[in-house]
Design a protein around this motif. Structure first.
Motif, PDB file in Angstrom:
ATOM      1  N   ASP A 219       0.831  -1.209   0.000  1.00  0.00           N
ATOM      2  CA  ASP A 219       0.000   0.000   0.000  1.00  0.00           C
ATOM      3  C   ASP A 219       0.869   1.265   0.000  1.00  0.00           C
ATOM      4  N   LEU A 220       1.817   1.303  -0.903  1.00  0.00           N
ATOM      5  CA  LEU A 220       2.746   2.425  -0.951  1.00  0.00           C
ATOM      6  C   LEU A 220       2.031   3.715  -1.340  1.00  0.00           C
ATOM      7  N   LYS A 221       2.515   4.810  -0.775  1.00  0.00           N
ATOM      8  CA  LYS A 221       1.945   6.125  -1.014  1.00  0.00           C
ATOM      9  C   LYS A 221       3.004   7.048  -1.607  1.00  0.00           C
ATOM     10  N   PRO A 222       2.594   8.086  -2.312  1.00  0.00           N
ATOM     11  CA  PRO A 222       3.593   9.019  -2.874  1.00  0.00           C
ATOM     12  C   PRO A 222       4.545   9.575  -1.814  1.00  0.00           C
ATOM     13  N   GLU A 223       4.068   9.755  -0.601  1.00  0.00           N
ATOM     14  CA  GLU A 223       4.929  10.284   0.459  1.00  0.00           C
ATOM     15  C   GLU A 223       5.970   9.275   0.937  1.00  0.00           C
ATOM     16  N   ASP A 224       5.890   8.032   0.459  1.00  0.00           N
ATOM     17  CA  ASP A 224       6.927   7.035   0.767  1.00  0.00           C
ATOM     18  C   ASP A 224       8.126   7.176  -0.169  1.00  0.00           C
ATOM     19  N   THR A 225       8.014   8.039  -1.157  1.00  0.00           N
ATOM     20  CA  THR A 225       9.118   8.241  -2.086  1.00  0.00           C
ATOM     21  C   THR A 225      10.339   8.765  -1.356  1.00  0.00           C
ATOM     22  N   ALA A 226      11.455   8.059  -1.494  1.00  0.00           N
ATOM     23  CA  ALA A 226      12.682   8.422  -0.786  1.00  0.00           C
ATOM     24  C   ALA A 226      13.788   7.463  -1.181  1.00  0.00           C
ATOM     25  N   MET A 227      14.997   7.797  -0.767  1.00  0.00           N
ATOM     26  CA  MET A 227      16.105   6.848  -0.820  1.00  0.00           C
ATOM     27  C   MET A 227      16.035   6.053   0.477  1.00  0.00           C
ATOM     28  N   TYR A 228      16.039   4.745   0.360  1.00  0.00           N
ATOM     29  CA  TYR A 228      15.960   3.874   1.517  1.00  0.00           C
ATOM     30  C   TYR A 228      17.340   3.295   1.797  1.00  0.00           C
ATOM     31  N   TYR A 229      17.738   3.401   3.070  1.00  0.00           N
ATOM     32  CA  TYR A 229      19.057   2.951   3.492  1.00  0.00           C
ATOM     33  C   TYR A 229      18.939   1.829   4.516  1.00  0.00           C
ATOM     34  N   CYS A 230      19.796   0.851   4.371  1.00  0.00           N
ATOM     35  CA  CYS A 230      19.944  -0.203   5.357  1.00  0.00           C
ATOM     36  C   CYS A 230      21.057   0.210   6.321  1.00  0.00           C
ATOM     37  N   ALA A 231      20.871  -0.105   7.599  1.00  0.00           N
ATOM     38  CA  ALA A 231      21.863   0.244   8.606  1.00  0.00           C
ATOM     39  C   ALA A 231      22.023  -0.913   9.580  1.00  0.00           C
ATOM     40  N   ALA A 232      23.196  -1.005  10.186  1.00  0.00           N
ATOM     41  CA  ALA A 232      23.453  -2.119  11.107  1.00  0.00           C
ATOM     42  C   ALA A 232      24.363  -1.692  12.247  1.00  0.00           C
ATOM     43  N   SER A 233      24.154  -2.320  13.387  1.00  0.00           N
ATOM     44  CA  SER A 233      25.083  -2.190  14.500  1.00  0.00           C
ATOM     45  C   SER A 233      25.586  -3.595  14.836  1.00  0.00           C
ATOM     46  N   VAL A 234      26.708  -3.649  15.530  1.00  0.00           N
ATOM     47  CA  VAL A 234      27.281  -4.929  15.924  1.00  0.00           C
ATOM     48  C   VAL A 234      27.402  -4.972  17.442  1.00  0.00           C
ATOM     49  N   ILE A 235      27.627  -6.169  17.963  1.00  0.00           N
ATOM     50  CA  ILE A 235      27.780  -6.337  19.413  1.00  0.00           C
ATOM     51  C   ILE A 235      28.938  -5.472  19.888  1.00  0.00           C
ATOM     52  N   GLY A 236      28.666  -4.699  20.937  1.00  0.00           N
ATOM     53  CA  GLY A 236      29.670  -3.792  21.471  1.00  0.00           C
ATOM     54  C   GLY A 236      29.429  -2.352  21.115  1.00  0.00           C
ATOM     55  N   ASP A 237      28.604  -2.106  20.102  1.00  0.00           N
ATOM     56  CA  ASP A 237      28.270  -0.731  19.726  1.00  0.00           C
ATOM     57  C   ASP A 237      27.405  -0.102  20.809  1.00  0.00           C
ATOM     58  N   ALA A 238      27.548   1.204  21.000  1.00  0.00           N
ATOM     59  CA  ALA A 238      26.712   1.920  21.945  1.00  0.00           C
ATOM     60  C   ALA A 238      25.277   1.991  21.421  1.00  0.00           C
ATOM     61  N   PHE A 239      24.315   2.042  22.359  1.00  0.00           N
ATOM     62  CA  PHE A 239      22.905   2.094  21.993  1.00  0.00           C
ATOM     63  C   PHE A 239      22.337   3.455  22.377  1.00  0.00           C
ATOM     64  N   TYR A 240      21.816   4.160  21.386  1.00  0.00           N
ATOM     65  CA  TYR A 240      21.239   5.497  21.600  1.00  0.00           C
ATOM     66  C   TYR A 240      19.735   5.510  21.350  1.00  0.00           C
ATOM     67  N   GLY A 241      19.178   4.331  21.252  1.00  0.00           N
ATOM     68  CA  GLY A 241      17.759   4.222  20.921  1.00  0.00           C
ATOM     69  C   GLY A 241      17.616   3.562  19.565  1.00  0.00           C
ATOM     70  N   TRP A 242      16.568   2.775  19.420  1.00  0.00           N
ATOM     71  CA  TRP A 242      16.406   2.016  18.183  1.00  0.00           C
ATOM     72  C   TRP A 242      16.196   2.928  16.991  1.00  0.00           C
ATOM     73  N   ASP A 243      15.713   4.136  17.236  1.00  0.00           N
ATOM     74  CA  ASP A 243      15.388   5.046  16.149  1.00  0.00           C
ATOM     75  C   ASP A 243      16.445   6.124  15.916  1.00  0.00           C
ATOM     76  N   SER A 244      17.574   6.013  16.599  1.00  0.00           N
ATOM     77  CA  SER A 244      18.635   7.001  16.441  1.00  0.00           C
ATOM     78  C   SER A 244      19.659   6.543  15.422  1.00  0.00           C
ATOM     79  N   ARG A 245      20.040   7.445  14.517  1.00  0.00           N
ATOM     80  CA  ARG A 245      21.071   7.106  13.535  1.00  0.00           C
ATOM     81  C   ARG A 245      22.389   6.776  14.213  1.00  0.00           C
ATOM     82  N   ARG A 246      22.608   7.332  15.382  1.00  0.00           N
ATOM     83  CA  ARG A 246      23.865   7.112  16.103  1.00  0.00           C
ATOM     84  C   ARG A 246      24.043   5.664  16.546  1.00  0.00           C
TER      85      ARG A 246
END
Length: 127
Positions: A85-112
Motif C-alpha cells: 500500500d505504498l503512497k507518494p509520500e513514501d518516495t525516498a532513498m531507503y538505506y539499510c543500517a546495522a550495529s554490531v555487538i559492542g556498539d553503543a545504543f542510543y535508541g532504536w530510532d537514532s542514527r547514532r
C-alpha cells in the motif's frame, strides 16, 4: 567491518508493493531501514534485532501504520522490508543500517546507534 548492499527499489504506482533486501557481510546486532526524501532529514522506518534466531524483536515508526513488514533471514544474513500500500509520500532513498555487538545504543530510532550503512536504494511512488 560489515558491508551492507541494498536492492529491490524501483518505481511503482500508489497502492503498489515493493520488497527491499539488504545483504550483510558479517554478524550484526541490530539492523534497520531508514529513508531520506530530498530536503528532509533521514528518518527511521523499522528495526529488527538480528542476534537471535528464536526471537525477532522489531520496532516500526508510526507512519508505517501496518503497511510495512521487516524480517531477517539469519542464515543468509539478509534483512528485508516488505512494503505494501505504498503512497507518494513514501518516495525516498531507503538505506539499510546495522550495529554490531559492542556498539553503543542510543535508541532504536537514532542514527547514532548504527555504525554501518548501505549506499541506498531509490523508491519512487507515483499517484
Amino acid at each position: 567491518q560489515v558491508e551492507l548492499v541494498e536492492s529491490g527499489g524501483g518505481s511503482v504506482q500508489a497502492g503498489g508493493s515493493l520488497r527491499l533486501s539488504c545483504a550483510a557481510s558479517g554478524d550484526t546486532r541490530r539492523m534497520g531501514w531508514f529513508r531520506q526524501a530530498p530536503g528532509n532529514e533521514r528518518e527511521v522506518v523499522a528495526m529488527m534485532v538480528t542476534t537471535t534466531s528464536t526471537s525477532e524483536y522489531s520496532e516500526y515508526s508510526d507512519f508505517v501504520s501496518g503497511r510495512f513488514t521487516i524480517s531477517h533471514d539469519k542464515a543468509k544474513g539478509t534483512l528485508y522490508l516488505q512494503m505494501n500500500d505504498l503512497k507518494p509520500e513514501d518516495t525516498a532513498m531507503y538505506y539499510c543500517a546495522a550495529s554490531v555487538i559492542g556498539d553503543a545504543f542510543y535508541g532504536w530510532d537514532s542514527r547514532r546507534t548504527y555504525t554501518f550503512w548501505g549506499q541506498g536504494t531509490q523508491v519512487t511512488v507515483s499517484s
